[in-house]
Write a protein that holds these residues in place. Sequence first.
Motif, PDB file in Angstrom:
ATOM      1  N   GLY A  77       0.792  -1.221   0.000  1.00 24.64           N
ATOM      2  CA  GLY A  77       0.000   0.000   0.000  1.00 24.64           C
ATOM      3  C   GLY A  77       0.824   1.271   0.000  1.00 24.64           C
ATOM      4  N   ASP A  78       2.136   1.159   0.275  1.00 23.48           N
ATOM      5  CA  ASP A  78       2.992   2.330   0.333  1.00 23.48           C
ATOM      6  C   ASP A  78       3.335   2.840  -1.062  1.00 23.48           C
ATOM      7  OD1 ASP A  78       2.947   2.012   3.040  1.00 23.48           O
ATOM      8  OD2 ASP A  78       5.060   1.474   3.263  1.00 23.48           O
ATOM      9  N   SER A  79       3.506   4.154  -1.170  1.00 25.25           N
ATOM     10  CA  SER A  79       3.945   4.797  -2.401  1.00 25.25           C
ATOM     11  C   SER A  79       5.216   5.574  -2.118  1.00 25.25           C
ATOM     12  CB  SER A  79       2.866   5.742  -2.946  1.00 25.25           C
ATOM     13  OG  SER A  79       3.320   6.436  -4.092  1.00 25.25           O
ATOM     14  N   LEU A  80       6.302   5.229  -2.828  1.00 25.64           N
ATOM     15  CA  LEU A  80       7.611   5.826  -2.604  1.00 25.64           C
ATOM     16  C   LEU A  80       8.055   6.584  -3.846  1.00 25.64           C
ATOM     17  CD1 LEU A  80       9.382   2.657  -1.102  1.00 25.64           C
ATOM     18  CD2 LEU A  80       7.935   4.330   0.100  1.00 25.64           C
ATOM     19  N   VAL A  81       8.799   7.676  -3.646  1.00 24.12           N
ATOM     20  CA  VAL A  81       9.330   8.451  -4.763  1.00 24.12           C
ATOM     21  C   VAL A  81      10.799   8.751  -4.506  1.00 24.12           C
ATOM     22  CG1 VAL A  81       9.280  10.675  -5.983  1.00 24.12           C
ATOM     23  CG2 VAL A  81       7.136   9.508  -5.431  1.00 24.12           C
ATOM     24  N   PHE A  82      11.629   8.494  -5.522  1.00 25.60           N
ATOM     25  CA  PHE A  82      13.027   8.913  -5.490  1.00 25.60           C
ATOM     26  C   PHE A  82      13.245   9.891  -6.638  1.00 25.60           C
ATOM     27  CE2 PHE A  82      17.493   8.483  -6.903  1.00 25.60           C
ATOM     28  CZ  PHE A  82      18.127   8.911  -5.746  1.00 25.60           C
TER      29      PHE A  82
ATOM     30  N   LYS B 245       4.756   0.488  -4.317  1.00 21.16           N
ATOM     31  CA  LYS B 245       5.021   1.127  -5.602  1.00 21.16           C
ATOM     32  C   LYS B 245       6.105   2.184  -5.416  1.00 21.16           C
ATOM     33  CE  LYS B 245       1.697   3.755  -6.895  1.00 21.16           C
ATOM     34  NZ  LYS B 245       0.360   4.184  -7.372  1.00 21.16           N
ATOM     35  N   LEU B 246       7.158   2.112  -6.246  1.00 19.53           N
ATOM     36  CA  LEU B 246       8.227   3.108  -6.229  1.00 19.53           C
ATOM     37  C   LEU B 246       8.295   3.786  -7.588  1.00 19.53           C
ATOM     38  CD1 LEU B 246      10.887   4.516  -5.251  1.00 19.53           C
ATOM     39  CD2 LEU B 246      12.108   2.507  -6.124  1.00 19.53           C
ATOM     40  N   HIS B 247       8.230   5.116  -7.590  1.00 18.22           N
ATOM     41  CA  HIS B 247       8.484   5.904  -8.787  1.00 18.22           C
ATOM     42  C   HIS B 247       9.820   6.616  -8.627  1.00 18.22           C
ATOM     43  CE1 HIS B 247       4.100   5.486  -9.436  1.00 18.22           C
ATOM     44  NE2 HIS B 247       4.412   5.625 -10.714  1.00 18.22           N
TER      45      HIS B 247
END
Length: 342
Positions: free
Chosen positions: A135-140, A193-195
């Motif tokens: 459920g987590d959404s990560l952004v780098f 999900k990682l963007h």
Amino acid sequence: MLMLTDCSSCRTPLQLPSGASSVRCTVCRAVTPVALAPAPAPSPDNGLLSFGQTPSVSGRKRAVICGVSYKGTKFELNGSINDANCMKYLLVNTFKFPESSILMLTEEETDPKQIPTKQNIRTAMQWLVQGCQSGDSLVFYYSGHGSQQRDPTGDEVDGYDETLCPMDFKTKGMIIDDEINATIVKPIPHGVKLHAIIDACHSGTMLDLSFLCRMDRNGRYKWEDHNPPMGHFKGTNGGEVICFSGCDDHQSSADTTCLSKVTSTGAMTYAFIEAIEMGHAKTYGDILTSMRTTIRKIESGGAHSSLLGMLFTRGRHGGGWKQEPQLTASEPFDVFTKRFSL
């Protein structure tokens, strides 16, 4: 807590199994001995960054934003810190990321842990994925110089590793794509999900993801398999990773004053934000098409009123430039039906 050690051979960061006396590198297969030590008592300065602690519930949003300007050196960039600030504004105001869950690394930060040195960027990447759950959404996000170096392990299709250049890269070295993949791609579990958004030269495959979307100017596309020829695994632990990058591996990325007549930003960052703010971000294919259209108009000096005459005619890596934003992913998908969300 995520515990890591550098591979004794290729220096890739390796996650340590609990109680293990050695660990085998997934990149070069070398075995690194581990010195066991008693667990230290918790303290504010122990372990990974304590900045931006996030709630323990599912569905968290977390981001690392790096803007490296190399101020006072011959490598200085005008737009990187502006890029970082614009991206933070976008994440907070459009995608509702809590400010407390965004870790900023720029030369303007007052906390020494938030200066974009090689070690701090490494630590920030570890923090980004630490304890992530379904459920987590990560952004780098990264804006700065990117480069290439010959691949010694045989796991690159073109024979080159792509690299990020921290502010101290001349003395501490660059961060290679193998390390980025091992740190923020491989640990991503199912449901996370990682963007990644990389505004740098030579950034097309900066995360070493398995598939690259080759799209022509008519919107026809196919996924190009970039799984390593030597068979090294570059996928996730079940999660999804998608990366927008400023250009192909052999291209440069430019600075532009499009967002402000007196302030520079990366052309890719501007094009990405414009696609979202202009409503051209329903799908991943829509964003990629919009970004490429904007970049082509900048390059040609076309009839985009806010862009005319505003582009610096140098790449972030020096000299002339040509760039075409790229999309890579851990798994292929229909880019014109998959909805974009952060």
